[in-house]
Design a protein around this motif. Sequence first.
Motif, PDB file in Angstrom:
ATOM      1  N   ALA A 112       0.856  -1.176   0.000  1.00  0.00           N
ATOM      2  CA  ALA A 112       0.000   0.000   0.000  1.00  0.00           C
ATOM      3  C   ALA A 112       0.895   1.230   0.000  1.00  0.00           C
ATOM      4  N   ALA A 113       0.720   2.108  -0.986  1.00  0.00           N
ATOM      5  CA  ALA A 113       1.522   3.327  -1.067  1.00  0.00           C
ATOM      6  C   ALA A 113       0.929   4.401  -0.159  1.00  0.00           C
ATOM      7  N   ARG A 126      -3.142   4.008  -2.735  1.00  0.00           N
ATOM      8  CA  ARG A 126      -3.268   3.029  -3.807  1.00  0.00           C
ATOM      9  C   ARG A 126      -2.481   1.759  -3.481  1.00  0.00           C
ATOM     10  N   ILE A 127      -2.891   0.660  -4.093  1.00  0.00           N
ATOM     11  CA  ILE A 127      -2.265  -0.640  -3.878  1.00  0.00           C
ATOM     12  C   ILE A 127      -1.487  -1.018  -5.136  1.00  0.00           C
ATOM     13  N   PHE A 128      -0.183  -1.141  -5.016  1.00  0.00           N
ATOM     14  CA  PHE A 128       0.664  -1.527  -6.140  1.00  0.00           C
ATOM     15  C   PHE A 128       1.040  -3.004  -6.004  1.00  0.00           C
ATOM     16  N   ARG A 153       8.339  -6.894  -1.496  1.00  0.00           N
ATOM     17  CA  ARG A 153       7.456  -5.770  -1.261  1.00  0.00           C
ATOM     18  C   ARG A 153       8.136  -4.480  -1.711  1.00  0.00           C
ATOM     19  N   PHE A 154       7.312  -3.471  -1.936  1.00  0.00           N
ATOM     20  CA  PHE A 154       7.829  -2.166  -2.308  1.00  0.00           C
ATOM     21  C   PHE A 154       8.246  -1.385  -1.056  1.00  0.00           C
ATOM     22  N   ALA A 155       9.278  -0.557  -1.194  1.00  0.00           N
ATOM     23  CA  ALA A 155       9.646   0.420  -0.172  1.00  0.00           C
ATOM     24  C   ALA A 155       9.422   1.803  -0.764  1.00  0.00           C
ATOM     25  N   GLU A 156       8.983   2.756   0.053  1.00  0.00           N
ATOM     26  CA  GLU A 156       8.679   4.089  -0.456  1.00  0.00           C
ATOM     27  C   GLU A 156       9.570   5.138   0.187  1.00  0.00           C
ATOM     28  N   ILE A 163       0.498  -9.944   1.061  1.00  0.00           N
ATOM     29  CA  ILE A 163      -0.533  -9.203   1.786  1.00  0.00           C
ATOM     30  C   ILE A 163      -0.210  -7.713   1.773  1.00  0.00           C
ATOM     31  N   ALA A 164      -1.264  -6.895   1.737  1.00  0.00           N
ATOM     32  CA  ALA A 164      -1.175  -5.465   1.957  1.00  0.00           C
ATOM     33  C   ALA A 164      -2.476  -5.043   2.619  1.00  0.00           C
TER      34      ALA A 164
END
Length: 454
Positions: free
Chosen positions: A55-56, A60-62, A112-115, A419-420
């Motif tokens: 989740a950004a 939004r969910i990427f 997973r993404f890191a922001e 999961i997010a």
Amino acid sequence: MKSYLLAPLALVAAGLCVSCGDTRIEAAPEAHRLTASIVPSGFKDGHDSYNAISAASDGRIFYVLSSEKPEVAAQMYVYDPTSAKSKWVGDLNQASGEASLNAISQGKSHVRFAEADGKLYFATHIGFYSIVNGRETPGIPPNGMKPYPGGHFLSYDLATGKFENLATAPHNEGIIAFQMDTRRKRLFGLTWPTGRLIRYNLATRTLQAVGDVSGAGEAGQGSAFRTICRSLTVDPGDGSLYFSTSDGKLHRYQPERGLLETVAGDDLRKDYFGLYDPSSSGHMGYNWRQTFWYEPENAIYGVHGNSGYLFRFRPAEGTVEVIDRISADSKRSGMFDQFSYGYLGFTLGPDRRTIYYLTGGPIYEGGRLVRGKDSTAKGESKGRENLHLVTWDIPTGTYTDHGSIFFLNGQRPNYVNSIAVGRDGSVYALSRVSEDEHSNTELIRIPPVTLTRK
């Protein structure tokens, strides 16, 4: 596969009902049913995805849908909760600058993404494999194709929608685990199949190979084989990176000092987790499966894969505390989790105190156990999987099994390792979805649940 619970201590701890010397599995009462919706992508080659969803900060969910075909790259998408629609974001071959390379594709993102600073950071991995001597290896290129060129560190600008190719992993290896120190702008990765730790410094734009950290990794033969850790965690206070190895040891990398060391004190070799041969395949050994940093306690919370035990690791003290088993019906029956590698659907929620966990369990019909552990070497589900949503409130230690998850058509989500959690508490994951005889992976959404606390 050499993995089993120790007796008698671990049998009792795992929840087996033992009476007069006979093991008796008690069926769980009928739990509340959760209905998940499917968000179609139109990507019919979508295959099993691991992590690859976040989740950004904009809500939004990427996510990334993987591909197992040598010529088809993984595809990135974004789901907007306000419109309840998903749209295509990019092709990972194109994002990596390899659209015309004619090499084995960037078939996965396993992380997973890191922001940081308005951008998402992540890594790519190979999705096409060959089985050599019973072992999964990087795919042998079909005629006319080049070998896999190696995984990439990538960024995605949330405002402009543009990708940037930052670096390529050495020795044509994929990047199977990833984490970012967002304060110091450092990216870390573990490569596959040898298990090499690499780091990338955004400030200097330099890539460094730290070294092999897990024997010969999953490329090893015999006693040199080691399953590679899939979860890296950064202490935001001092920037140290932590990971495990399949023999249960915990390791720390301190970038400021260039120091890679084994943590003194406790480890993950716990009777509760089972007994494993670190040099055998088909399981994660004593590796932790998924982890996150919990700042109020300066601790790492994690779940062990096959056993489904929640634990807390305090780096400053060098101690590991086994807290409880959080594996839904598996907890009640005393059985291992459905997937022998364990589940990756484990994360801290937006309230920063609730753990959300997607975990499988045995299936009961009419009070009878009709399906237990999966039959394949890697725990791959050939049929149904009794996926549950579990929450754990850290401050109060409140465990809640919110029940089994179904689609509207009565089918169950399958092979979920992601999961997010959205701002409103909706839970998102990537699941196999069956249409006629065809099965592909899609985004699913589980509505918010009521959180309970003691």
